[in-house]
Design a protein around this motif. Structure first.
Motif, short mmCIF file in Angstrom:
data_model
loop_
_atom_site.label_atom_id
_atom_site.label_comp_id
_atom_site.label_asym_id
_atom_site.label_seq_id
_atom_site.Cartn_x
_atom_site.Cartn_y
_atom_site.Cartn_z
N GLY A 14 0.82 -1.21 0.00
CA GLY A 14 0.00 0.00 0.00
C GLY A 14 0.86 1.26 0.00
N ARG A 81 0.28 -4.44 -7.45
CA ARG A 81 -0.97 -3.66 -7.37
C ARG A 81 -2.18 -4.59 -7.33
N LEU A 84 -2.47 -6.10 -3.95
CA LEU A 84 -2.98 -5.10 -3.01
C LEU A 84 -4.50 -4.99 -3.13
N ARG A 85 -4.98 -4.90 -4.37
CA ARG A 85 -6.43 -4.80 -4.57
C ARG A 85 -7.15 -6.01 -4.00
N TRP A 87 -6.23 -7.91 -1.57
CA TRP A 87 -6.23 -7.84 -0.11
C TRP A 87 -7.25 -6.83 0.40
N LEU A 88 -7.36 -5.71 -0.31
CA LEU A 88 -8.29 -4.67 0.13
C LEU A 88 -9.73 -5.17 0.12
N LYS A 89 -9.99 -6.18 -0.72
CA LYS A 89 -11.36 -6.70 -0.83
C LYS A 89 -11.70 -7.68 0.29
N ILE A 90 -10.70 -8.26 0.91
CA ILE A 90 -10.94 -9.25 1.97
C ILE A 90 -11.51 -8.56 3.21
#
Lengths: 190, 190
Positions: A14, A81, A84-85, A87-90
């Motif tokens: 991030g 990237r 990262l995306r 992970w952000l959704k979990i």
DNA sequence: GGGTGCATGTAATGGGTTACATGATTCT
DNA sequence: AGAATCATGTAACCCATTACATGCACCC
């Protein structure tokens, strides 16, 4: 579907999504940005970056400069990237709060009310300072990053701090009053 | 002057100051009393009790009963009480907050606003439930422990939860509104 | 000369959760 | 029959901080 922990590498991704940085830079940036709700030590950062590089999620470039030690600049890759995306959704894993102040207060009857008051006062001062810092940061951000599409998200985290510290402050004041009442009750009986 | 950490044994002493208990009992009690701001796992509790016994801060008595396994009842000693009081006087060590929700939100611009909304909604529901639990606990405590001199202290910790969860709830609502605004802005541009 | 900042990294240590191992009783 | 509760404990593992090791430059 296991999440396998590993928040640290994702936090690093991030931060590197903002701009390429060295491990040292990352540490500095943390204290100026997410420091009030996240922290990473060098002992996590350097091995973490190495790991990410091995997985191809970041790229390492060494900058040589006279006098100062080499700088190892890491930049996020397209794969990084994507990771990262993902992970952000979990969903956020619920963290177990551990609040030593409350733990001590829960057993507070074993010591004088003044002892507990000290603890609460220290906490109050902490949050008073925090509120000032948040206000200053928000002001600065609005000036410096007025055009950044990420600004609203950064402000949300600051707003959380504002609400949180404000609430704790209010609680501190109530609690101090209560402790005073307990103390004067104790004195009356003596 | 080193504090040497070790909050776990002190937490155990505190709980045993209420009444003699087994490791199993302690775990049960935690979830009903300090569970919203403290937690200990068996992997901490059992070795912790053993350690405390070795230091003479608690006393172990084994209760045999048919069918069920032996119960190892631990009770706090005068030395243990003294140690507890000492610990209660030590200033609270400032803990590094780690909030995964805020971390994800900070980088939230990388994913759809709806993803972030989901995270915030989950948090909102968590704190709504928490508020109800705190209210129920406070009511129960006032009935069951009306004469206990420790009651005011227990209520203080519940009051903290009330302020805290209330503040987070308010923030959640503001943040959801903000996320909606971001989303409709994004749609307008499409 | 000494502290601070720049800059990287490893090793030791501590703190904590989870999984495993065991086994009887009671409830559904 | 199977799940849940009672009950104790250990071992493996993960996560994180701190201390250590190195070394130059700049400022006071």
């Amino acid at each position: 579907m296991k999440t396998k922990g590993g928040t640290t590498p994702n936090a690093l991704l991030g931060l590197l999504s903002l701009r390429p940085m060295s491990g040292y830079d990352i540490r500095q940036l943390i204290s100026k940005s997410i420091g009030h709700f996240w922290s990473e030590s060098y002992g996590q950062i350097y091995p973490g970056l190495k790991q990410l590089a091995a997985e191809g999620l970041v790229e390492k470039k060494t900058e040589r400069s006279k006098g100062k030690p080499d700088r190892h600049l890491y930049s996020i890759t397209p794969d990084g990237r994507e990771r990262l995306r993902e992970w952000l959704k979990i969903p956020v894993s619920e963290e177990v709060a551990r609040n030593e102040l409350l733990l001590k207060l829960f057993f507070g009857a074993h010591v004088a009310a003044s002892v507990n008051r000290e603890h609460v006062m220290a906490n109050m001062e902490f949050h008073q300072r925090a509120l000032k810092v948040y206000a200053a940061m928000a002001k600065q951000l609005r000036l410096d990053e007025a055009n950044d599409p990420q600004l609203p998200y950064w402000l949300m985290t600051l707003n959380y701090g504002r609400h949180y510290s404000g609430a704790v402050l209010k609680w501190c004041k109530e609690t101090l009053a209560e402790l005073d009442a307990i103390e004067s009750k104790g004195k009356r009986r003596q």
